[in-house]
Write an enzyme that holds these catalytic residues in place. Structure first.
Site, PDB file in Angstrom:
ATOM      1  N   LYS A  78       0.838  -1.275  -0.013  1.00 54.97           N
ATOM      2  CA  LYS A  78       0.200  -0.124   0.046  1.00 54.97           C
ATOM      3  C   LYS A  78       0.972   1.177   0.042  1.00 54.97           C
ATOM      4  O   LYS A  78       2.003   1.366   0.473  1.00 54.97           O
ATOM      5  CB  LYS A  78      -0.902  -0.149   1.065  1.00 54.97           C
ATOM      6  CG  LYS A  78      -1.807   0.975   1.213  1.00 54.97           C
ATOM      7  CD  LYS A  78      -3.014   0.755   2.489  1.00 54.97           C
ATOM      8  CE  LYS A  78      -4.239   1.797   2.695  1.00 54.97           C
ATOM      9  NZ  LYS A  78      -4.993   1.779   3.792  1.00 54.97           N
ATOM     10  N   SER A 153      -9.847   1.650   3.029  1.00 56.44           N
ATOM     11  CA  SER A 153      -8.789   2.390   1.928  1.00 56.44           C
ATOM     12  C   SER A 153      -7.877   1.508   1.142  1.00 56.44           C
ATOM     13  O   SER A 153      -7.234   2.175   0.244  1.00 56.44           O
ATOM     14  CB  SER A 153      -8.277   3.483   3.094  1.00 56.44           C
ATOM     15  OG  SER A 153      -7.196   2.992   3.695  1.00 56.44           O
ATOM     16  N   SER A 177      -9.831  -0.489   7.249  1.00 59.48           N
ATOM     17  CA  SER A 177      -9.279  -0.414   5.821  1.00 59.48           C
ATOM     18  C   SER A 177      -8.788  -1.562   5.323  1.00 59.48           C
ATOM     19  O   SER A 177      -8.327  -1.524   4.073  1.00 59.48           O
ATOM     20  CB  SER A 177      -8.226   0.728   5.796  1.00 59.48           C
ATOM     21  OG  SER A 177      -8.828   2.193   5.693  1.00 59.48           O
TER      22      SER A 177
END
Lengths: 479, 96
Positions: A78, A153, A177
């Site tokens: 990420k 997210s 997330s």
């Protein structure tokens, strides 16, 4: 054999038996990304040179018989986790030109384990969002239905693993997330106990909640990654100095006698009826496997969303004060220092980040601090004590991860409150600091549904064991 | 709780956050709706409840003050928007 569907442990087997090499695997994924990424928007930055270099090293290690379970297996990271020399944007304009000079602790650990990093994945800007539509660059699409969101997210990480653009990925979880995208994309996703995985090198959003966690195709891969990324790090002062067990040792399909609580507050009106049906079937499976299931209550659950959306933006408003265009990142010219700060932040941040900075600044400002921030912190105490009490009677709790399956792109983006309610079942684990695992448990209209296992602090092993038993029983059912 | 446009401007100023006119309008509406939903917390009796700032059993974590290598200066400066020799250039903080 379809390499795009490989798990970490399957890739390890192939590499050990010399049926493929890490370079071959890496080239396969890089080529696949080239074809698929424009459609899905999973990656923000690709690192082919780094990946092939790491693959060459891994192949040499494997040839000497020194490879570990992760050596040479291509993964994705990420874009809020720093890797030295690789652009790290947090999907924000304000960091669009930022290259960290150091590795996050999890990257150091993965590199030592022989990682191959394919690239950095898309996300909601600064991890603020539940759909990955808040990326400053482009949204990520759900590989199961590209008209729908992958959750957020960590949506880029989830889409990459789901579509076979990486074997595994790391995400971060501040209010759900990792778990929400895992649920929307049909993956295993773990938010570890707060302090279990070092936050050193993770760009801070809400520091008392943030945890890095794995997104994988099965529970075994999740355990393998936890063996590598969990552990004490002196550079994170909230890191727990507790021994790290071998999480793969917990992977036995045996849950007879485990006491599982089902909190009734997580089965409420407003839930998609088909999702509830899938959940009820999953609960029946756990009972069939011999777990002792009993309904219980976490009475302060309904206050979690409000408490979370006061505390997290408050912490964010302080953490994001560092983006002033002076030391690094986007910098706008101004008439004087204050004007430059204001303009830098005006053009550098997107609408959701601005909204949360506003919300947090308001909640911390004179006259409102006690009514909002302090009140929310007191409610946080009550939510944590609900869990403490439940864990006196139960080994773990089971809930849905989300009240709905993946929603449509655009459906909630203009209604911040509706978007915040996507996290209604996930923020409680962050408020209490406990570990939480998403395990896929079925489908509704072709879209994955996930169940959430909530455990005692540092009891990741118990969650993985139950997840594993569930996963194995479903494999049996399909055969 | 209604958040006026003036309040939006005040909070944006505290956060050094430039907002366009339309953002001020929108945030005044959206923040009002969000804060209204948070009124639910008033229902909870918290008179005898201490606040929780963090959830782990750690207190005052200290470490030895040891000298250790720092990151190379060039790499740190490479990210800075404005340089003058080996320094980060900033705008005047104090007026003349």
């Amino acid at each position: 054999m379809d390499l795009s569907k490989l798990t970490i442990h399957e890739a390890y087997d192939l590499l050990c038996r010399r049926q493929t090499s890490s370079r071959e695997l890496t080239r396969f994924f890089l080529e696949r990304i080239e074809h698929e990424n424009a459609r899905l928007g999973a990656y923000l930055t690709l690192t082919p040179e780094v990946a092939l270099e790491q693959a060459t090293q891994a192949d040499a290690l494997i040839a000497q018989g020194d490879g570990g379970p992760l050596s040479g297996v291509p993964g994705a990271i990420k874009d809020n986790i720093c890797a030295a020399g690789v652009r790290t944007t947090c999907a924000s304009r304000i960091l669009s030109n930022f290259t960290p000079p150091y590795d996050a602790n999890v990257i150091e650990r993965l590199k030592a384990a022989g990682m191959v990093m394919l690239g950095k994945t898309n996300m909601d800007e600064f991890a603020m969002g539940s759909s990955t539509e808040n990326s400053a660059f482009f949204p990520t699409r759900n590989p199961w239905d590209t008209e729908r969101v992958p959750g957020g997210s960590s949506g880029g990480s989830a889409a990459a693993v789901t579509a076979g653009l990486a074997v595994y990925a790391l995400g971060s979880d501040t209010g759900g997330s990792v778990r929400l995208p895992a649920s929307f994309c049909g993956l295993v996703g773990l938010k570890p106990t707060y302090g279990r995985v070092s936050r050193y090198g993770l760009v801070a959003f809400a520091s008392s909640f943030d945890q890095i966690g794995p997104l994988t195709k099965d529970v075994t891969d999740c355990a393998l990654l936890m063996n590598i990324i969990a552990g004490y790090d002196r550079r994170d002062s909230t890191s727990l100095n507790a021994p790290v067990p071998d999480y793969t040792a917990d992977l036995v399909p045996e849950i007879k006698g485990l006491r599982i609580g089902i909190p009734k507050e997580y089965f409420v009106s407003g839930m998609q009826p088909a999702v509830e049906k899938v959940m009820r079937q999953a609960l029946a499976t756990l009972a069939d496997l011999g777990a002792e299931m009993e309904e219980t209550s976490l009475p302060h659950t309904e206050y979690a969303t409000a408490a979370y959306y006061i505390i997290a933006p408050s912490e964010a408003s302080a953490n994001l004060a560092r983006y002033d265009g002076v030391k690094y990142g986007f910098s706008a010219p101004g008439e004087d220092m204050w004007d430059a700060y204001t303009k830098t932040r005006q053009y550098g941040f997107g609408p959701e980040v601005k909204r949360r900075i506003m919300l947090g600044t308001y909640a911390l400002s004179a006259g409102y601090y006690e009514a909002y921030y302090l009140k929310a912190q007191k409610v946080r105490t009550l939510i944590k004590s609900d869990f403490d009490k439940a864990f006196e009677r139960f080994d773990l709790l089971v809930t849905p991860t989300s009240p709905t399956a993946a929603f449509k792109i655009g459906e909630r983006i203009d209604d911040p409150l509706a978007m915040y309610l996507s996290d209604v079942f996930t923020t409680t684990a962050n408020l209490a600091g406990i570990p939480a695992l998403n395990v896929p448990c079925g489908f509704v209209d072709g879209l994955p549904v996930g169940m959430q296992l909530l455990g005692k602090p540092l009891a990741e092993g118990t969650l993985l064991r139950v997840g594993y038993a569930f996963e194995q029983s479903r494999k049996g059912a399909r055969k | 709780m209604r958040i006026s446009r003036e309040q939006v401007e005040h909070v944006a100023h505290l956060a050094r956050l430039g907002l366009t006119e339309s953002e001020k309008e929108r945030f005044s509406e959206q923040l009002s709706t969000i804060l209204e939903s948070m009124e639910i917390l008033r229902q909870v009796d918290t008179k005898a409840i201490p606040p929780t700032a963090q959830v782990i059993p750690l207190l005052n974590v200290m470490r030895d003050d040891e000298a250790c290598p720092s990151l190379p200066r060039e790499q740190i400066l490479a990210n800075a928007p404005r340089l003058e020799e080996d320094y980060i250039r900033i705008m005047a903080v104090l007026e003349e």
